[in-house]
Design a protein around this motif. Sequence first.
Motif, PDB file in Angstrom:
ATOM      1  N   ASP A   1     -22.265 -46.012  14.816  1.00  0.00           N
ATOM      2  CA  ASP A   1     -21.051 -45.330  13.990  1.00  0.00           C
ATOM      3  C   ASP A   1     -20.620 -44.154  14.774  1.00  0.00           C
ATOM      4  OD1 ASP A   1     -21.639 -46.607  11.556  1.00  0.00           O
ATOM      5  OD2 ASP A   1     -22.663 -45.206  10.700  1.00  0.00           O
ATOM      6  N   VAL A   2     -19.155 -44.495  14.878  1.00  0.00           N
ATOM      7  CA  VAL A   2     -18.260 -43.307  15.719  1.00  0.00           C
ATOM      8  C   VAL A   2     -17.612 -42.566  14.506  1.00  0.00           C
ATOM      9  CG1 VAL A   2     -16.818 -42.838  17.477  1.00  0.00           C
ATOM     10  CG2 VAL A   2     -18.365 -44.603  17.716  1.00  0.00           C
ATOM     11  N   GLU A   3     -17.538 -41.244  14.285  1.00  0.00           N
ATOM     12  CA  GLU A   3     -17.113 -40.427  13.515  1.00  0.00           C
ATOM     13  C   GLU A   3     -16.043 -39.527  14.305  1.00  0.00           C
ATOM     14  OE1 GLU A   3     -20.639 -39.853  10.110  1.00  0.00           O
ATOM     15  OE2 GLU A   3     -20.072 -38.406  11.579  1.00  0.00           O
ATOM     16  N   LEU A   4     -14.724 -39.742  13.687  1.00  0.00           N
ATOM     17  CA  LEU A   4     -13.748 -38.735  14.241  1.00  0.00           C
ATOM     18  C   LEU A   4     -13.553 -37.583  13.246  1.00  0.00           C
ATOM     19  CD1 LEU A   4     -11.627 -37.941  16.233  1.00  0.00           C
ATOM     20  CD2 LEU A   4     -10.066 -39.559  15.286  1.00  0.00           C
ATOM     21  N   MET A   5     -14.248 -36.323  13.472  1.00  0.00           N
ATOM     22  CA  MET A   5     -14.136 -35.405  12.573  1.00  0.00           C
ATOM     23  C   MET A   5     -13.052 -34.253  12.558  1.00  0.00           C
ATOM     24  SD  MET A   5     -16.883 -36.574  11.100  1.00  0.00           S
ATOM     25  CE  MET A   5     -17.219 -35.357   9.752  1.00  0.00           C
ATOM     26  N   GLN A   6     -12.339 -33.932  11.471  1.00  0.00           N
ATOM     27  CA  GLN A   6     -11.356 -32.623  11.528  1.00  0.00           C
ATOM     28  C   GLN A   6     -10.471 -33.073  12.746  1.00  0.00           C
ATOM     29  OE1 GLN A   6     -11.076 -30.518   9.014  1.00  0.00           O
ATOM     30  NE2 GLN A   6     -12.569 -31.866   8.181  1.00  0.00           N
ATOM     31  N   ALA A   7      -9.719 -34.482  12.690  1.00  0.00           N
ATOM     32  CA  ALA A   7      -8.873 -34.870  13.592  1.00  0.00           C
ATOM     33  C   ALA A   7      -7.663 -33.929  13.577  1.00  0.00           C
ATOM     34  CB  ALA A   7      -8.582 -36.267  13.611  1.00  0.00           C
ATOM     35  N   SER A   8      -6.753 -33.980  14.356  1.00  0.00           N
ATOM     36  CA  SER A   8      -5.341 -33.349  14.596  1.00  0.00           C
ATOM     37  C   SER A   8      -4.476 -34.156  15.431  1.00  0.00           C
ATOM     38  CB  SER A   8      -5.421 -31.773  14.526  1.00  0.00           C
ATOM     39  OG  SER A   8      -5.904 -31.591  15.968  1.00  0.00           O
ATOM     40  N   SER A   9      -3.302 -33.693  15.529  1.00  0.00           N
ATOM     41  CA  SER A   9      -2.555 -34.705  16.676  1.00  0.00           C
ATOM     42  C   SER A   9      -1.183 -33.626  16.687  1.00  0.00           C
ATOM     43  CB  SER A   9      -1.984 -36.207  16.226  1.00  0.00           C
ATOM     44  OG  SER A   9      -1.019 -36.551  16.985  1.00  0.00           O
ATOM     45  N   ARG A  10      -0.918 -33.649  17.907  1.00  0.00           N
ATOM     46  CA  ARG A  10       0.365 -32.884  18.234  1.00  0.00           C
ATOM     47  C   ARG A  10       1.717 -33.616  17.488  1.00  0.00           C
ATOM     48  NH1 ARG A  10       2.196 -33.881  24.651  1.00  0.00           N
ATOM     49  NH2 ARG A  10       2.485 -36.088  24.614  1.00  0.00           N
ATOM     50  N   LEU A  11       1.560 -34.785  17.326  1.00  0.00           N
ATOM     51  CA  LEU A  11       2.618 -35.491  16.957  1.00  0.00           C
ATOM     52  C   LEU A  11       2.799 -35.284  15.308  1.00  0.00           C
ATOM     53  CD1 LEU A  11       2.273 -39.157  18.249  1.00  0.00           C
ATOM     54  CD2 LEU A  11       3.756 -36.969  19.084  1.00  0.00           C
ATOM     55  N   SER A  12       2.136 -34.178  14.761  1.00  0.00           N
ATOM     56  CA  SER A  12       2.187 -33.906  13.262  1.00  0.00           C
ATOM     57  C   SER A  12       2.079 -32.560  13.122  1.00  0.00           C
ATOM     58  CB  SER A  12       1.078 -34.795  12.327  1.00  0.00           C
ATOM     59  OG  SER A  12       1.083 -34.074  11.205  1.00  0.00           O
ATOM     60  N   THR A  13       2.752 -32.055  12.249  1.00  0.00           N
ATOM     61  CA  THR A  13       2.805 -30.440  11.921  1.00  0.00           C
ATOM     62  C   THR A  13       1.240 -30.069  10.888  1.00  0.00           C
ATOM     63  OG1 THR A  13       4.100 -30.734   9.945  1.00  0.00           O
ATOM     64  CG2 THR A  13       5.226 -30.282  12.088  1.00  0.00           C
ATOM     65  N   LEU A  14       0.961 -31.228  10.627  1.00  0.00           N
ATOM     66  CA  LEU A  14      -0.579 -30.698   9.741  1.00  0.00           C
ATOM     67  C   LEU A  14      -1.723 -30.361  10.704  1.00  0.00           C
ATOM     68  CD1 LEU A  14      -0.654 -33.890   7.447  1.00  0.00           C
ATOM     69  CD2 LEU A  14       0.346 -31.603   6.935  1.00  0.00           C
TER      70      LEU A  14
ATOM     71  N   LEU B   1     -15.719 -45.256  12.048  1.00  0.00           N
ATOM     72  CA  LEU B   1     -15.619 -46.472  12.577  1.00  0.00           C
ATOM     73  C   LEU B   1     -17.096 -47.124  12.789  1.00  0.00           C
ATOM     74  CD1 LEU B   1     -13.870 -48.868  13.932  1.00  0.00           C
ATOM     75  CD2 LEU B   1     -14.490 -47.869  16.174  1.00  0.00           C
ATOM     76  N   SER B   2     -17.495 -48.357  11.952  1.00  0.00           N
ATOM     77  CA  SER B   2     -18.916 -48.827  11.994  1.00  0.00           C
ATOM     78  C   SER B   2     -19.296 -49.979  12.802  1.00  0.00           C
ATOM     79  CB  SER B   2     -19.332 -48.854  10.810  1.00  0.00           C
ATOM     80  OG  SER B   2     -19.335 -47.670   9.913  1.00  0.00           O
ATOM     81  N   LEU B   3     -19.916 -50.388  13.480  1.00  0.00           N
ATOM     82  CA  LEU B   3     -20.104 -51.457  14.383  1.00  0.00           C
ATOM     83  C   LEU B   3     -21.561 -52.096  13.718  1.00  0.00           C
ATOM     84  CD1 LEU B   3     -19.638 -53.568  16.575  1.00  0.00           C
ATOM     85  CD2 LEU B   3     -20.705 -52.095  17.977  1.00  0.00           C
ATOM     86  N   VAL B   4     -21.700 -53.272  13.328  1.00  0.00           N
ATOM     87  CA  VAL B   4     -22.919 -53.713  12.927  1.00  0.00           C
ATOM     88  C   VAL B   4     -23.264 -55.146  13.759  1.00  0.00           C
ATOM     89  CG1 VAL B   4     -24.440 -54.855  11.161  1.00  0.00           C
ATOM     90  CG2 VAL B   4     -22.872 -53.010  10.731  1.00  0.00           C
ATOM     91  N   GLY B   5     -24.174 -55.090  14.732  1.00  0.00           N
ATOM     92  CA  GLY B   5     -24.334 -56.434  15.663  1.00  0.00           C
ATOM     93  C   GLY B   5     -25.166 -57.322  14.964  1.00  0.00           C
ATOM     94  N   ASN B   6     -24.787 -58.833  14.936  1.00  0.00           N
ATOM     95  CA  ASN B   6     -25.674 -59.629  14.230  1.00  0.00           C
ATOM     96  C   ASN B   6     -26.253 -60.845  15.354  1.00  0.00           C
ATOM     97  OD1 ASN B   6     -25.375 -58.510  11.860  1.00  0.00           O
ATOM     98  ND2 ASN B   6     -23.133 -59.411  11.921  1.00  0.00           N
ATOM     99  N   ALA B   7     -26.358 -60.155  16.548  1.00  0.00           N
ATOM    100  CA  ALA B   7     -26.930 -61.206  17.622  1.00  0.00           C
ATOM    101  C   ALA B   7     -28.307 -62.138  17.078  1.00  0.00           C
ATOM    102  CB  ALA B   7     -27.044 -60.679  18.738  1.00  0.00           C
ATOM    103  N   SER B   8     -28.849 -61.483  16.428  1.00  0.00           N
ATOM    104  CA  SER B   8     -30.233 -61.898  15.947  1.00  0.00           C
ATOM    105  C   SER B   8     -30.037 -63.305  14.716  1.00  0.00           C
ATOM    106  CB  SER B   8     -31.024 -60.898  15.288  1.00  0.00           C
ATOM    107  OG  SER B   8     -30.214 -60.075  14.009  1.00  0.00           O
ATOM    108  N   ARG B   9     -28.778 -63.287  14.224  1.00  0.00           N
ATOM    109  CA  ARG B   9     -28.345 -64.454  13.376  1.00  0.00           C
ATOM    110  C   ARG B   9     -27.241 -65.050  14.228  1.00  0.00           C
ATOM    111  NH1 ARG B   9     -28.949 -60.000  10.057  1.00  0.00           N
ATOM    112  NH2 ARG B   9     -26.754 -59.381   9.892  1.00  0.00           N
ATOM    113  N   PRO B  10     -27.680 -66.116  15.010  1.00  0.00           N
ATOM    114  CA  PRO B  10     -26.709 -66.913  15.818  1.00  0.00           C
ATOM    115  C   PRO B  10     -25.666 -67.435  14.907  1.00  0.00           C
ATOM    116  CG  PRO B  10     -29.105 -67.493  16.067  1.00  0.00           C
ATOM    117  CD  PRO B  10     -29.142 -66.610  14.960  1.00  0.00           C
ATOM    118  N   GLY B  11     -24.390 -67.484  15.623  1.00  0.00           N
ATOM    119  CA  GLY B  11     -23.140 -67.643  14.727  1.00  0.00           C
ATOM    120  C   GLY B  11     -22.681 -66.836  14.064  1.00  0.00           C
TER     121      GLY B  11
END
Length: 300
Positions: free
Chosen positions: A206-219, A227-237
């Motif tokens: 899991d990749v967490e983006l906490m309390q994000a802000s951006s210069r493109l917003s006044t907020l 963002l969660s990634l679950v790999g399934n290589a142990s289950r072919p196909g």
Amino acid sequence: MVRRLVVRRPRGRRFANSMAPTGWGDSTYAETAWERSRSAATRWSVFGGLLGLLIAMVAFAPAEWLARAVGSATEQRVLFTDARGTLWNGSAVVVLTGGAGSRDASALPGRFEWSLGFAGTGFALKARHACCLNDTVTLRLKPGFGRFSATLVPPPGWVGQWPSALLSGLGTPWNTLQLGGHLRVLSPGLTVEWVQGRMLLDGALDVELMQASSRLSTLDTLGSYRLSLVGNASRPGEPSQVRLITVEGALQLSGAGTWTANGFRFRGEATAAEAHAAALSNLLNIIGRRSGARSVISIG
């Protein structure tokens, strides 16, 4: 008186038997054996010298070798600069860039330290970074014929966390977004395996983006996301699954995708909470393709 005539026959020369041993053959065999022995000794001496040189090169391989390998594997997006020590025990400053030719760059504070040693049929890479890693993070590396695997052995809790602003060093679109907040990575364990040029994933991250802000917003803050990634290589196909959700915030992000041997595919969207639609309008235009109130995100 009768004298007896004695006829003396001349004595002929007696020649030695040519087959009689003289010692010459034994001497020749001894010299040949000695020459062979000396040649063998020379070969073993050269072999021993080369082997010793090879061992010395490996044992004292400079840290720069690992730095070059990391740069090549990441297409110059992650650089180990000012590398010190050896391949087995060293340190470096980690720099994120937009790739070859990019002018964007962000250096992580402090020095990244590593130690590499043998572990069973492979290697164990132990990494430490006071600013960003939770204690010691271990990677188990296992080479093989036509394949190579790296298994993350995480410490309890989170694996690492970094200021989101560092992403601007990766170039577009991060240098435009100029994110604030912080990133955190968590994982119960993940294995990445390369088999004949294909990458396979098994485990979760899991990749967490906490309390994000951006210069493109006044907020002051946009929200928090996972963002969660679950790999399934142990289950072919069955492909590895990717999912994006909004934990909380005015900017709503969602989407899903797959990661297969053929590449990464993702489809998602971004919308704004009704009360913040005006403040987020410019940001929605940048994130993806605008479709009414939505911004459509498409990768792959």
